[in-house]
Scaffold this motif. Structure first.
Motif, short mmCIF file in Angstrom:
data_model
loop_
_atom_site.label_atom_id
_atom_site.label_comp_id
_atom_site.label_asym_id
_atom_site.label_seq_id
_atom_site.Cartn_x
_atom_site.Cartn_y
_atom_site.Cartn_z
N VAL A 1 4.47 -8.21 -7.70
CA VAL A 1 4.05 -7.12 -6.82
C VAL A 1 2.82 -6.41 -7.37
N VAL A 2 1.82 -6.26 -6.50
CA VAL A 2 0.67 -5.41 -6.80
C VAL A 2 0.91 -4.09 -6.08
N LEU A 3 1.32 -3.09 -6.85
CA LEU A 3 1.61 -1.76 -6.32
C LEU A 3 0.29 -1.00 -6.23
N THR A 4 -0.05 -0.53 -5.05
CA THR A 4 -1.31 0.19 -4.87
C THR A 4 -1.05 1.63 -4.44
N ALA A 5 -1.96 2.50 -4.85
CA ALA A 5 -1.90 3.91 -4.49
C ALA A 5 -3.27 4.52 -4.72
N ARG A 6 -3.55 5.63 -4.04
CA ARG A 6 -4.83 6.31 -4.24
C ARG A 6 -4.92 6.94 -5.63
N ASP A 7 -3.83 7.54 -6.06
CA ASP A 7 -3.81 8.30 -7.31
C ASP A 7 -3.46 7.38 -8.48
N GLU A 8 -4.39 7.20 -9.40
CA GLU A 8 -4.18 6.27 -10.52
C GLU A 8 -3.01 6.71 -11.40
N GLU B 1 2.42 5.62 -13.23
CA GLU B 1 3.77 6.13 -13.51
C GLU B 1 4.82 5.37 -12.71
N ALA B 2 4.49 5.01 -11.50
CA ALA B 2 5.42 4.24 -10.66
C ALA B 2 5.69 2.87 -11.28
N VAL B 3 4.63 2.23 -11.76
CA VAL B 3 4.81 0.92 -12.41
C VAL B 3 5.66 1.07 -13.67
N GLU B 4 5.43 2.13 -14.43
CA GLU B 4 6.23 2.38 -15.63
C GLU B 4 7.71 2.53 -15.27
N LYS B 5 7.96 3.22 -14.17
CA LYS B 5 9.33 3.42 -13.72
C LYS B 5 10.00 2.08 -13.40
N LEU B 6 9.28 1.22 -12.71
CA LEU B 6 9.83 -0.09 -12.36
C LEU B 6 9.98 -0.97 -13.59
N THR C 1 0.85 -1.19 0.00
CA THR C 1 0.00 0.00 0.00
C THR C 1 0.89 1.24 0.00
N GLY C 2 0.39 2.31 -0.62
CA GLY C 2 1.20 3.53 -0.73
C GLY C 2 2.47 3.26 -1.49
N GLY C 3 2.36 2.53 -2.60
CA GLY C 3 3.55 2.05 -3.31
C GLY C 3 4.06 2.95 -4.40
N ASN C 4 3.49 4.13 -4.57
CA ASN C 4 3.87 4.95 -5.71
C ASN C 4 5.06 5.86 -5.47
N LYS C 5 5.53 5.97 -4.23
CA LYS C 5 6.65 6.87 -3.95
C LYS C 5 7.33 6.47 -2.65
N GLY C 6 8.47 7.09 -2.40
CA GLY C 6 9.18 6.94 -1.14
C GLY C 6 9.49 5.50 -0.77
N ILE D 1 2.23 -4.83 -11.15
CA ILE D 1 0.99 -4.28 -11.70
C ILE D 1 0.44 -3.24 -10.73
N PHE D 2 -0.32 -2.30 -11.27
CA PHE D 2 -0.93 -1.27 -10.44
C PHE D 2 -2.40 -1.57 -10.20
N HIS D 3 -2.84 -1.31 -8.96
CA HIS D 3 -4.27 -1.35 -8.67
C HIS D 3 -4.58 -0.18 -7.75
N GLN D 4 -5.59 0.59 -8.11
CA GLN D 4 -5.96 1.75 -7.30
C GLN D 4 -6.52 1.30 -5.96
N LEU D 5 -6.07 1.95 -4.90
CA LEU D 5 -6.54 1.59 -3.56
C LEU D 5 -6.52 2.80 -2.64
N ASP D 6 -7.65 3.06 -2.02
CA ASP D 6 -7.76 4.03 -0.94
C ASP D 6 -8.03 3.22 0.31
N ILE D 7 -7.06 3.14 1.22
CA ILE D 7 -7.20 2.26 2.37
C ILE D 7 -8.23 2.75 3.38
N THR D 8 -8.77 3.95 3.17
CA THR D 8 -9.83 4.44 4.06
C THR D 8 -11.22 4.22 3.45
#
Length: 306
Positions: free
Chosen positions: A35-42, A47-52, A14-19, A61-68
């Motif tokens: 790895v399923v990289l998740t983040a709120r912002d699609e 872009e993070a998946v593209e970088k990797l 979770t929160g996998g798009n940065k840092g 792979i990316f999947h949108q996720l808002d943990i709240t």
């Protein structure tokens, strides 16, 4: 991309798009984990998946996720169930710092390097305190994200973790989550007693904290001073980790303190790199089978919750 019949390990971050989160994704993928990289912002997630992918890491792979958001968590669970049928590793990394800047300063890496040069860790934390404020709204958001978000994701993905032969949960904690920051000895003892503590009692304690915070009485009631919601949320996450580990001995459930890492959550005031912090998290995610559970790791080894 791996399919349902593949034997590779599957991880969600979770929160996998940065840092730290992005670095954990990179290191797990480099170790052969899908790895399923998740983040709120699609957009940022893609872009993070593209970088990797550009680094030669194709099993991300990316999947949108808002943990709240309960429905968002449910959609993730459905994807994992239909595509993989199991989950080997869950890294609960997404977080909110629990405060907001005073005024509207730009906390860019360049600006922070200039202002923080020569400061030690304590001085950097003090700089953050002087430039921020906590409000009731930020405190609520902090608990909803750092504690309840991680808890709800873990519970929703539990059946998938149990479907793997070595399911594990890694909760990214913080040095601020140590019980030494809590003034009340009674509270410390309760949070440090996983044999008797319950999730229902944790709910009661967090409700009491918010009530005290709103009344301006948090410190006098024994709650932490400064960054109090963040400290309470991380201490509660550690306590939940230990309670959950006892309830599910078939899993490996641990916390890890990545250290004072330079990321957006602390306005780039840290001194460790995301690579350094991410390596500590990834190492716990990749511990050998039948390793420790219900433990806190810091500086690459098991540490005290106090």
């Amino acid at each position: 991309m791996s399919g349902p019949g593949d034997t590779s390990r599957i991880a969600v971050v979770t929160g996998g798009n940065k840092g730290i989160g992005l670095e954990v994704c990179r290191q797990l993928a480099s170790a052969g984990v899908t790895v399923v990289l998740t983040a709120r912002d699609e957009k940022r997630g893609a872009e993070a998946v593209e970088k990797l992918t550009g680094l030669g890491l194709s099993d991300v792979i990316f999947h949108q996720l808002d943990i709240t958001d309960t429905s968002s968590i449910e959609r993730l669970a459905e994807l994992l169930k239909s595509r993989f049928g199991r989950l080997n590793i869950l890294v609960n990394n997404a977080a909110f710092n629990g405060h907001e800047p005073v005024g509207n300063p730009s906390f860019s890496p360049e600006m922070c390097i200039a202002q923080l040069s020569g400061m030690d860790a304590a001085q950097r934390v003090e700089w953050m305190r002087q430039n921020s404020r906590e409000t009731y709204d930020t405190a609520v958001k902090c608990l909803q994200t750092n504690y309840y978000g991680a808890k709800h994701v873990t519970e929703a993905l539990l059946p998938l973790l149990q479907s793997s032969s070595d399911g594990r949960v890694v909760n990214v904690s913080s040095g601020f989550g140590l019980l030494r920051y809590i003034g009340s000895e009674e509270l410390k003892q309760e949070l440090n007693d996983p044999e008797n503590l319950t999730e229902e009692r944790l709910d009661e304690l967090l409700a009491a904290f918010l009530k005290d915070f709103k009344a301006g009485a948090a410190e006098t009631r024994g709650w932490p001073k400064d960054f109090s919601a963040y400290k309470v949320a991380k201490a509660s996450l550690s306590a939940y980790t230990r309670v959950f580990a006892r309830r599910h001995p078939e899993l490996r459930v641990n916390c890890v303190d990545p250290g004072y890492v330079k990321t957006e959550i602390n306005w780039n005031s840290g001194y460790l790199t995301p690579e350094e912090g991410g390596s500590r998290v990834a190492a716990v995610a990749l511990l050998p089978a039948r390793g420790p559970t219900g433990a806190l790791f810091a500086n690459g080894k098991e540490a005290s919750f106090v």
